[in-house]
Design a protein around this motif. Structure first.
Motif, mmCIF file in Angstrom:
data_model
loop_
_atom_site.group_PDB
_atom_site.id
_atom_site.type_symbol
_atom_site.label_atom_id
_atom_site.label_comp_id
_atom_site.label_asym_id
_atom_site.label_seq_id
_atom_site.Cartn_x
_atom_site.Cartn_y
_atom_site.Cartn_z
ATOM 1 N N UNK A 14 0.840 -1.200 0.000
ATOM 2 C CA UNK A 14 0.000 0.000 0.000
ATOM 3 C C UNK A 14 0.873 1.247 0.000
ATOM 4 N N UNK A 15 0.561 2.178 -0.893
ATOM 5 C CA UNK A 15 1.318 3.418 -0.980
ATOM 6 C C UNK A 15 0.766 4.459 -0.004
ATOM 7 N N UNK A 16 1.585 5.447 0.301
ATOM 8 C CA UNK A 16 1.136 6.529 1.172
ATOM 9 C C UNK A 16 -0.044 7.272 0.550
ATOM 10 N N UNK A 17 0.000 7.529 -0.752
ATOM 11 C CA UNK A 17 -1.106 8.219 -1.418
ATOM 12 C C UNK A 17 -2.399 7.422 -1.304
ATOM 13 N N UNK B 140 -13.106 -5.168 3.087
ATOM 14 C CA UNK B 140 -12.436 -5.426 1.813
ATOM 15 C C UNK B 140 -10.947 -5.679 1.969
ATOM 16 N N UNK B 141 -10.425 -5.550 3.188
ATOM 17 C CA UNK B 141 -9.015 -5.848 3.476
ATOM 18 C C UNK B 141 -8.914 -6.868 4.608
ATOM 19 N N UNK B 142 -9.970 -7.640 4.814
ATOM 20 C CA UNK B 142 -10.004 -8.551 5.959
ATOM 21 C C UNK B 142 -10.013 -10.004 5.506
ATOM 22 N N UNK C 63 -19.450 5.741 7.226
ATOM 23 C CA UNK C 63 -18.021 5.930 6.959
ATOM 24 C C UNK C 63 -17.362 4.593 6.657
ATOM 25 N N UNK C 64 -17.723 3.547 7.394
ATOM 26 C CA UNK C 64 -17.180 2.213 7.140
ATOM 27 C C UNK C 64 -17.501 1.753 5.720
ATOM 28 N N UNK C 65 -18.706 2.024 5.268
ATOM 29 C CA UNK C 65 -19.104 1.626 3.915
ATOM 30 C C UNK C 65 -18.257 2.339 2.866
ATOM 31 N N UNK C 66 -18.000 3.626 3.060
ATOM 32 C CA UNK C 66 -17.155 4.369 2.116
ATOM 33 C C UNK C 66 -15.736 3.816 2.085
ATOM 34 N N UNK C 67 -15.206 3.502 3.250
ATOM 35 C CA UNK C 67 -13.843 2.954 3.326
ATOM 36 C C UNK C 67 -13.784 1.592 2.654
ATOM 37 N N UNK C 68 -14.786 0.754 2.900
ATOM 38 C CA UNK C 68 -14.810 -0.592 2.319
ATOM 39 C C UNK C 68 -14.846 -0.528 0.796
ATOM 40 N N UNK C 69 -15.679 0.369 0.258
ATOM 41 C CA UNK C 69 -15.772 0.496 -1.198
ATOM 42 C C UNK C 69 -14.457 1.020 -1.789
ATOM 43 N N UNK D 171 -12.106 -1.210 -4.516
ATOM 44 C CA UNK D 171 -11.722 -0.737 -5.845
ATOM 45 C C UNK D 171 -10.205 -0.704 -6.017
ATOM 46 N N UNK D 172 -9.487 -0.437 -4.937
ATOM 47 C CA UNK D 172 -8.026 -0.346 -5.008
ATOM 48 C C UNK D 172 -7.360 -1.718 -5.065
ATOM 49 N N UNK D 173 -7.967 -2.701 -4.453
ATOM 50 C CA UNK D 173 -7.342 -4.007 -4.264
ATOM 51 C C UNK D 173 -6.780 -4.640 -5.540
ATOM 52 N N UNK D 174 -7.518 -4.650 -6.671
ATOM 53 C CA UNK D 174 -6.960 -5.291 -7.872
ATOM 54 C C UNK D 174 -5.676 -4.654 -8.368
#
Length: 665
Positions: A36-39, A245-247, A275-281, A285-288
């Motif tokens: 994971x990058x800082x950005x 999404x990271x668990x 807020x949890x829902x926004x973070x999960x989404x 999207x980033x995971x792939x």
């Protein structure tokens, strides 16, 4: 932190449950090999900061190394940027005791200064652990945390063995409480803490100590959710979770699931669901774009209950075996892990002991003989330089590894002189921009220097980061899988190779290394030619000529030069140096037992490196191959003369590649 059994039904009320979010550290270390990058973090951090977490684990562990080595980021700058965004939530790090964020013990002055700078740059809570639960290795770090105003959280590294009883863990905890810890974490890094064992251990700790208890479990075996429920109901007041999404898998249990479960009990985390829902989404999207082996991730791994390899190590372990072209041997290696662990006195498997045990298991399997190759780190572990093993190592095994040498019985760091006064003397001052750079170099010299050199280049001249190259390779492989080329589809117009060229796998790395080491010079590409074939090597990868049926970007006028250090079929030495051809000056070679980096090494009792013409005895150390974060000594198979040093010092080498030519005496 009250025990549920002590609360009357008539007086039940919601008990606040504290949740630490691990998404920014352990979750991506376990699932994305820490890529994971800082950005990536900064774009969603304002939302995470408003979820209502107890703390954000965002630093420490492997993140420090990977920032420098693969991402070409400054880990200290990452911390400062996160702190600037996280206004509401305390920041937390994982600190490896006397190892800090490295893989060996550092002097007490470095421990104190590292902690001071971590506090200044934004860390509030320090989870301090030692892989062997040796409190001697925690003393300096806990003292420094308390001195500089941080929260010192002690740690019990959980493992299963015939000696790791509740009573033993309570004795470990007592030593840490005496050192002044503010809270205590049960660190189940492999996901092997069962619900019943959690109930017994938490109950025992609560009964013995008046100190907050936190649970950290990986989801690898599938037990973690139930373990958290039993642990909290037994008195643990805080748990570690990751966004959904990271668990799961080798990460932590999902925060949404745990929050929902405890909402139906007398515990409440009070988190912001939107807020949890926004973070999960966001992370979905980033995971792939970050996960390197998503197709091979298994949700549940019951085998972990046997081999106990922790979540943070599993993804790296598979990667290391793949580099050695031995991924098919994973089941055999995992079996060997259990045997090596017993030989070493049942250490918990967490950095650095997971690397020490895991790498020795790999060596045993690749070499086809137990302990034929013993890394320096394994020898130091047996010497006691990492601390006390949970069970004394058997005398016959000590003899096998150390010979007549006796292990130490004192605190390992007592042998270390202060490191700060001369810590960066070997670094060009132009590379040092902040005091933190000196600390980075002391902890991780090679990756830090690589980063400094990369940072010193003008932005337009900086080569791609190793992590970006990995991503490009991953995408290319996915595109290839999505659009397979049918075999036999070649037409008469298809270009055909004029000759066969075998390139070392590490050649793009060589190109990048050249760019790193030559200052003030821009190299657009490195060109190798053989016969009518041309290969251009750029920092981003290999571009083949039309003679290879690919791009014409590297086409050149045919030349008669040959590729340097090319290996023939089967990995034998080049024809011009082949012993079998009768033209080589040596009668045999010492070859690389695995993929790694070759280094010359001083022989026993010698101050200078081995050189051509030296005579060595059987068993003498003549070189080192660094692999899987460990330095592995290669010894002379018999009495011989060093005739030719074939590989260059610091060169990346393939398994079976000839390193040194020898003549038997």
């Amino acid at each position: 932190m009250a025990n549920m059994s002590t609360i009357s039904e008539d007086t039940l009320h919601k008990i606040p449950l504290r949740i630490t979010d691990t998404t920014l550290r352990d979750a991506h270390q376990s699932l994305w090999a820490t890529r994971m990058r800082t950005d990536d973090m900064l774009r969603i951090l304002d939302v995470i900061d408003n979820v209502g977490y107890y703390s954000l684990e965002c630093w420490g562990g492997a993140t420090f190394d990977v920032c420098l080595r693969f991402l070409r980021e400054n880990p200290w700058e990452r911390l400062r940027l996160i702190k600037s965004k996280a206004k509401n939530t305390p920041l937390q790090m994982l600190l490896r005791g006397q190892n800090l964020v490295g893989y060996r013990n550092y002097a007490d002055d470095v421990v104190d200064r590292f902690v001071a700078l971590a506090c200044e740059n934004g860390i509030d809570i320090f989870r301090v652990f030692d892989a062997l639960n040796d409190s001697r290795n925690l003393e300096a770090a806990i003292k420094a945390v308390k001195k500089h105003g941080g929260h010192a959280q002690g740690t019990l590294c959980y493992t299963i063995s015939k000696v790791h009883t509740v009573e033993k863990y309570i004795s470990y905890a007592r030593e840490q409480v005496e050192l002044g810890i503010d809270s205590l974490c049960i660190k189940d890094m492999a996901g092997i803490l069962s619900p019943i064992s959690a109930e017994r251990l938490v109950t025992g700790l609560i009964k013995e100590f008046d100190i907050p208890i936190q649970l950290h479990c990986h989801a690898s075996s599938g037990m973690a959710i139930a373990t958290y429920v039993e642990g909290v109901r037994s008195g643990a007041g805080a748990i570690d979770c990751a966004i959904s999404s990271m668990s799961g898998s080798s990460s932590q249990p999902p925060v949404e699931t745990m929050s929902a479960i405890f909402t139906e009990t007398n515990y409440s985390a009070g988190l912001d669901v939107e807020a949890l829902d926004r973070v999960a989404r966001y992370f979905n999207e980033l995971s792939p774009h970050r996960q390197q082996d998503s197709g091979s991730v298994s949700f549940i791994d019951p085998g972990i209950l046997v081999h106990q390899i922790p979540g943070g190590m599993i993804s790296n372990f598979k990667s290391q075996l793949s580099m050695q072209k031995a991924l098919d041997k994973l089941p055999v290696v995992l079996d060997e892990v259990s045997r090596v662990r017993e030989d070493l006195g049942f250490p918990p498997l967490v950095t650095p002991t997971s690397q020490i045990v895991g790498t020795q298991a790999v060596m045993n399997v690749l070499a086809g003989e137990k302990y034929k190759i013993v890394p320096n780190e394994v020898k130091d572990y047996v010497r006691g330089k990492y601390g006390r093993s949970p069970v004394p190592i058997k005398k016959d095994f000590l003899k096998k590894i150390l010979g007549d040498e006796e292990p130490i019985d004192h605190r390992p760091a007592d042998e270390l002189s202060p490191m700060l006064p001369n810590g960066a003397d070997s670094v060009d001052p132009k590379y040092i921009e902040h005091e933190e750079d000196i600390i980075s170099y002391i902890l991780l010299p090679e990756p830090a220097l690589q980063f400094f050199q990369w940072r010193a280049l003008p932005p337009e001249q900086r080569p791609e980061t190793p992590a970006d190259i990995e991503i490009k390779k991953m995408r290319a492989e996915l595109e290839k899988e999505a659009s397979p080329v049918e075999s036999g589809a070649e037409t008469d117009a298809s270009p055909k190779p004029a000759s066969s060229i075998s390139l070392p796998m590490n050649i793009p790395d060589v190109a990048r290394e050249v760019l790193d080491k030559i200052e003030g010079l821009t190299i657009e590409e490195l060109v190798f030619k053989k016969g009518n074939s041309t290969i251009a090597i750029r920092p981003s990868g290999i571009i083949a000529s039309p003679f290879f049926g690919m791009s014409d970007a590297a086409a050149e006028t045919p030349q008669s030069e040959t590729l340097p250090a090319e290996k023939g079929e089967g990995g034998e030495a080049p024809a011009e140096k082949s012993a079998e051809s009768g033209s080589a000056p040596y009668s045999a070679t010492i070859d690389a037992p695995f993929v790694g980096t070759f280094y010359l090494a001083p022989g026993p009792g010698k101050a200078n490196f081995i050189k051509e013409g030296d005579e060595v005895e059987a068993g003498d150390r003549i070189c080192i191959v660094e692999a899987m974060k460990l330095f592995n000594e290669i010894t002379a198979p018999k009495k011989c003369r060093i005739v030719q040093i074939i590989a260059a010092d610091g060169q990346a080498v393939e398994k079976g590649q000839s390193l040194i030519g020898i003549e038997e005496l």
